[in-house]
Design a protein around this motif. Structure first.
Motif, PDB file in Angstrom:
ATOM      1  N   GLY A 120     -77.949 -12.624  83.979  1.00  0.00           N
ATOM      2  CA  GLY A 120     -76.672 -13.330  84.013  1.00  0.00           C
ATOM      3  C   GLY A 120     -76.492 -14.002  85.356  1.00  0.00           C
ATOM      4  O   GLY A 120     -76.821 -13.416  86.388  1.00  0.00           O
ATOM      5  N   SER A 121     -75.960 -15.243  85.353  1.00  0.00           N
ATOM      6  CA  SER A 121     -75.813 -15.986  86.600  1.00  0.00           C
ATOM      7  C   SER A 121     -74.450 -16.646  86.753  1.00  0.00           C
ATOM      8  O   SER A 121     -74.231 -17.418  87.672  1.00  0.00           O
ATOM      9  CB  SER A 121     -76.904 -17.067  86.695  1.00  0.00           C
ATOM     10  N   SER A 122     -73.530 -16.335  85.833  1.00  0.00           N
ATOM     11  CA  SER A 122     -72.205 -16.925  85.899  1.00  0.00           C
ATOM     12  C   SER A 122     -71.269 -16.054  86.727  1.00  0.00           C
ATOM     13  O   SER A 122     -71.500 -14.856  86.901  1.00  0.00           O
ATOM     14  CB  SER A 122     -71.628 -17.095  84.493  1.00  0.00           C
ATOM     15  N   SER A 123     -70.200 -16.662  87.233  1.00  0.00           N
ATOM     16  CA  SER A 123     -69.164 -15.874  87.896  1.00  0.00           C
ATOM     17  C   SER A 123     -67.998 -15.693  86.932  1.00  0.00           C
ATOM     18  O   SER A 123     -67.743 -16.543  86.076  1.00  0.00           O
ATOM     19  CB  SER A 123     -68.678 -16.584  89.163  1.00  0.00           C
ATOM     20  N   ALA A 124     -67.324 -14.584  87.056  1.00  0.00           N
ATOM     21  CA  ALA A 124     -66.059 -14.312  86.354  1.00  0.00           C
ATOM     22  C   ALA A 124     -66.178 -14.232  84.834  1.00  0.00           C
ATOM     23  O   ALA A 124     -65.892 -13.187  84.243  1.00  0.00           O
ATOM     24  CB  ALA A 124     -64.989 -15.334  86.750  1.00  0.00           C
ATOM     25  N   THR A 125     -66.571 -15.311  84.182  1.00  0.00           N
ATOM     26  CA  THR A 125     -66.553 -15.326  82.721  1.00  0.00           C
ATOM     27  C   THR A 125     -67.849 -15.896  82.160  1.00  0.00           C
ATOM     28  O   THR A 125     -68.505 -16.719  82.808  1.00  0.00           O
ATOM     29  CB  THR A 125     -65.400 -16.204  82.188  1.00  0.00           C
ATOM     30  N   PRO A 126     -68.204 -15.494  80.936  1.00  0.00           N
ATOM     31  CA  PRO A 126     -69.335 -16.142  80.270  1.00  0.00           C
ATOM     32  C   PRO A 126     -68.924 -17.538  79.821  1.00  0.00           C
ATOM     33  O   PRO A 126     -67.840 -17.738  79.280  1.00  0.00           O
ATOM     34  CB  PRO A 126     -69.625 -15.220  79.076  1.00  0.00           C
ATOM     35  N   ILE A 127     -69.770 -18.525  80.081  1.00  0.00           N
ATOM     36  CA  ILE A 127     -69.440 -19.914  79.724  1.00  0.00           C
ATOM     37  C   ILE A 127     -70.721 -20.749  79.743  1.00  0.00           C
ATOM     38  O   ILE A 127     -71.671 -20.431  80.479  1.00  0.00           O
ATOM     39  CB  ILE A 127     -68.388 -20.485  80.696  1.00  0.00           C
ATOM     40  N   PHE A 128     -70.757 -21.803  78.931  1.00  0.00           N
ATOM     41  CA  PHE A 128     -71.888 -22.732  78.873  1.00  0.00           C
ATOM     42  C   PHE A 128     -73.213 -21.980  78.684  1.00  0.00           C
ATOM     43  O   PHE A 128     -74.229 -22.297  79.295  1.00  0.00           O
ATOM     44  CB  PHE A 128     -71.971 -23.586  80.141  1.00  0.00           C
ATOM     45  N   ASN A 129     -73.177 -20.946  77.841  1.00  0.00           N
ATOM     46  CA  ASN A 129     -74.371 -20.136  77.578  1.00  0.00           C
ATOM     47  C   ASN A 129     -74.865 -19.390  78.815  1.00  0.00           C
ATOM     48  O   ASN A 129     -76.025 -18.967  78.874  1.00  0.00           O
ATOM     49  CB  ASN A 129     -75.501 -20.982  76.996  1.00  0.00           C
ATOM     50  N   ARG A 130     -73.988 -19.233  79.812  1.00  0.00           N
ATOM     51  CA  ARG A 130     -74.308 -18.415  80.977  1.00  0.00           C
ATOM     52  C   ARG A 130     -73.469 -17.148  80.923  1.00  0.00           C
ATOM     53  O   ARG A 130     -72.279 -17.179  80.619  1.00  0.00           O
ATOM     54  CB  ARG A 130     -74.010 -19.171  82.286  1.00  0.00           C
ATOM     55  N   ASN A 131     -74.110 -16.029  81.227  1.00  0.00           N
ATOM     56  CA  ASN A 131     -73.437 -14.741  81.243  1.00  0.00           C
ATOM     57  C   ASN A 131     -73.135 -14.330  82.682  1.00  0.00           C
ATOM     58  O   ASN A 131     -73.814 -14.767  83.617  1.00  0.00           O
ATOM     59  CB  ASN A 131     -74.314 -13.674  80.588  1.00  0.00           C
ATOM     60  N   PRO A 132     -72.145 -13.453  82.889  1.00  0.00           N
ATOM     61  CA  PRO A 132     -71.882 -12.955  84.247  1.00  0.00           C
ATOM     62  C   PRO A 132     -73.057 -12.132  84.786  1.00  0.00           C
ATOM     63  O   PRO A 132     -74.020 -11.849  84.086  1.00  0.00           O
ATOM     64  CB  PRO A 132     -70.619 -12.109  84.079  1.00  0.00           C
ATOM     65  N   THR A 133     -72.911 -11.697  86.007  1.00  0.00           N
ATOM     66  CA  THR A 133     -74.037 -11.212  86.802  1.00  0.00           C
ATOM     67  C   THR A 133     -74.732  -9.959  86.266  1.00  0.00           C
ATOM     68  O   THR A 133     -74.101  -8.943  85.979  1.00  0.00           O
ATOM     69  CB  THR A 133     -73.564 -10.923  88.232  1.00  0.00           C
ATOM     70  N   ALA A 134     -76.048 -10.033  86.193  1.00  0.00           N
ATOM     71  CA  ALA A 134     -76.924  -8.889  85.961  1.00  0.00           C
ATOM     72  C   ALA A 134     -78.353  -9.334  86.237  1.00  0.00           C
ATOM     73  O   ALA A 134     -78.722 -10.479  85.950  1.00  0.00           O
ATOM     74  CB  ALA A 134     -76.803  -8.355  84.536  1.00  0.00           C
ATOM     75  N   GLN A 135     -79.140  -8.443  86.810  1.00  0.00           N
ATOM     76  CA  GLN A 135     -80.545  -8.709  87.107  1.00  0.00           C
ATOM     77  C   GLN A 135     -81.353  -7.435  86.896  1.00  0.00           C
ATOM     78  O   GLN A 135     -80.823  -6.338  87.019  1.00  0.00           O
ATOM     79  CB  GLN A 135     -80.741  -9.140  88.571  1.00  0.00           C
ATOM     80  N   VAL A 136     -82.632  -7.611  86.605  1.00  0.00           N
ATOM     81  CA  VAL A 136     -83.545  -6.473  86.544  1.00  0.00           C
ATOM     82  C   VAL A 136     -84.684  -6.710  87.521  1.00  0.00           C
ATOM     83  O   VAL A 136     -85.370  -7.741  87.454  1.00  0.00           O
ATOM     84  CB  VAL A 136     -84.108  -6.254  85.126  1.00  0.00           C
TER      85      VAL A 136
END
Length: 308
Positions: free
Chosen positions: A9-25
Motif C-alpha cells: 500500500g502506498s496511499s495516505s489516509a484513504t484507499p483511492i485510485f486503486n491505491r491502498n494505505p500503507t503496508a510493506q513486506v
C-alpha cells in the motif's frame, strides 16, 4: 542473500485510485517482516501471493488508522488458519489495548502466542536483534508519537573458496572455524592463511523506513548511508503549508532527506488522495535526488542495488 521490500500500500489516509494505505513486506533471507498494516493488507497479500503464515514480526509506526486498521483482521485470520507459531508485534503502547479490546468484545481467543513490544516515539532504540538483522526505531516528527524503523543487515560469515578447500581435503567439520576467519594447518604442518581459503562476505545493507513525519533533520544521522530509504512524500512542494500543518513531507523535501543523508536510493510513498497521477511527485523528488522511484503496489525493490 535476499533483502528486498514489496509494497502492499502506498496511499495516505484513504484507499483511492486503486491505491491502498500503507503496508510493506520486507524479505530478509526468506524471513518476512510486515511494516504497517492498513485496511486491505490481507487482500493485497493474497493478490501478490505473500503468505501471512511466513510473517513472524509486525511493525506498526503509529496509531493513525491508515497504518494499523488491518492488523486485527490479519491476526484473526492467522488464528482461523491454524497458526501456532509465536508472533511478535512492535508498536506504540496503546496498540495492545486496541487489539485486546477488539478480541474481548468479539470473544476471540487467539490460539498462538502473541507478544507486544512497546515502542518509544521519543528516542531511538534497538527493538529486535536476531541472526539476520538488527532493527532500531527512528523517532519521527508527526502529530502523534511515531517511529520509523531501521533494518540493518548483520555481517555474514566469510565464504569458502570451494575449489581450494576441496583440493586440500580440509575436513568439513573445520568449515565453521574457517568461515569465522581461522587459518588452517594441514597434516604436513603447512599453514594456510584464511584469506587463501575464504573471501569476505558482502557488505551488510540497510533499509530505512521513514513513515509520517514533518521534515526534521533530527533523524538524519541515524539513517545516514541507507542503501534504500523509504520516505513519505505526501504532497508536492507547492503545498508546503499543508504539509507543515499536517506534519507531513513534500516530494521535494524527501529528495532533500535522501541527498543530505547520502542514501544510495530513495523510494517515495504515502501519496495524498488529491493526486491521481504520481508523475509530478516523482519528477519533483528526482529534481533533487535522481535515484528516486515511486513505491508502486505489488512491486518489489531490492535493498542495496540500483532501483533504476
Amino acid at each position: 542473500m535476499k533483502f528486498e521490500v514489496t509494497i502492499l500500500g502506498s496511499s495516505s489516509a484513504t484507499p483511492i485510485f486503486n491505491r491502498n494505505p500503507t503496508a510493506q513486506v520486507l524479505n530478509l533471507n526468506e524471513r518476512l517482516y510486515l511494516i504497517d498494516c492498513s485496511e486491505g493488507t490481507q487482500l493485497q497479500m493474497l493478490r501478490f501471493e505473500i503468505k501471512a503464515s511466513r510473517i513472524d514480526y509486525i511493525f506498526i509506526s503509529h496509531l493513525h488508522g491508515d497504518h494499523y486498521l488491518g492488523l486485527v483482521g490479519l491476526l484473526s485470520s492467522m488464528h482461523l488458519n491454524g497458526r501456532t507459531r509465536p508472533l511478535k508485534i512492535f508498536g506504540p503502547p496503546a496498540l495492545k489495548e486496541i487489539v485486546d479490546i477488539q478480541f474481548k468484545y468479539s470473544e476471540t481467543v487467539i490460539q498462538y502466542p502473541l507478544e507486544f513490544v512497546a515502542t518509544d516515539g521519543t528516542k531511538a532504540e534497538v527493538i529486535l536483534d536476531n541472526q539476520d538483522v538488527v532493527v532500531e526505531t527512528i523517532p519521527l516528527d508527526h502529530r502523534i508519537a511515531t517511529t520509523g524503523f531501521l533494518f540493518k543487515q548483520k555481517k555474514r560469515l566469510r565464504k569458502l573458496i570451494k575449489a581450494k578447500v576441496e583440493s586440500l581435503e580440509i575436513p568439513v567439520d573445520l568449515y565453521p572455524t574457517l568461515k569465522k576467519g581461522a587459518p588452517y594447518t594441514a597434516p604436513d604442518g603447512t599453514v594456510y592463511a584464511n584469506n587463501e581459503l575464504t573471501v569476505d562476505s558482502e557488505r551488510p545493507k540497510c533499509y530505512a523506513y521513514c513513515s509520517d513525519t514533518l521534515y526534521n533533520e533530527q533523524y538524519f544521522d541515524q539513517i545516514r548511508h541507507a542503501d534504500l530509504l523509504y520516505h513519505e512524500a505526501t504532497f508536492l512542494h507547492n503545498m508546503l503549508d499543508r504539509a507543515n500543518k499536517t506534519h507531513h513531507t513534500t516530494a521535494w523535501q524527501a529528495g532533500q532527506v535522501a541527498i543530505k543523508t547520502e542514501a544510495k536510493s530513495l523510494l517515495i510513498g504515502h501519496f495524498s488522495a488529491r493526486y491521481k497521477s504520481l508523475n509530478e511527485l516523482l519528477d519533483e523528488a528526482k529534481s533533487v535526488f535522481p535515484e528516486t522511484e515511486l513505491a508502486i503496489e505489488g512491486k518489489t525493490y531490492p535493498v542495496g542495488h540500483d532501483l533504476i
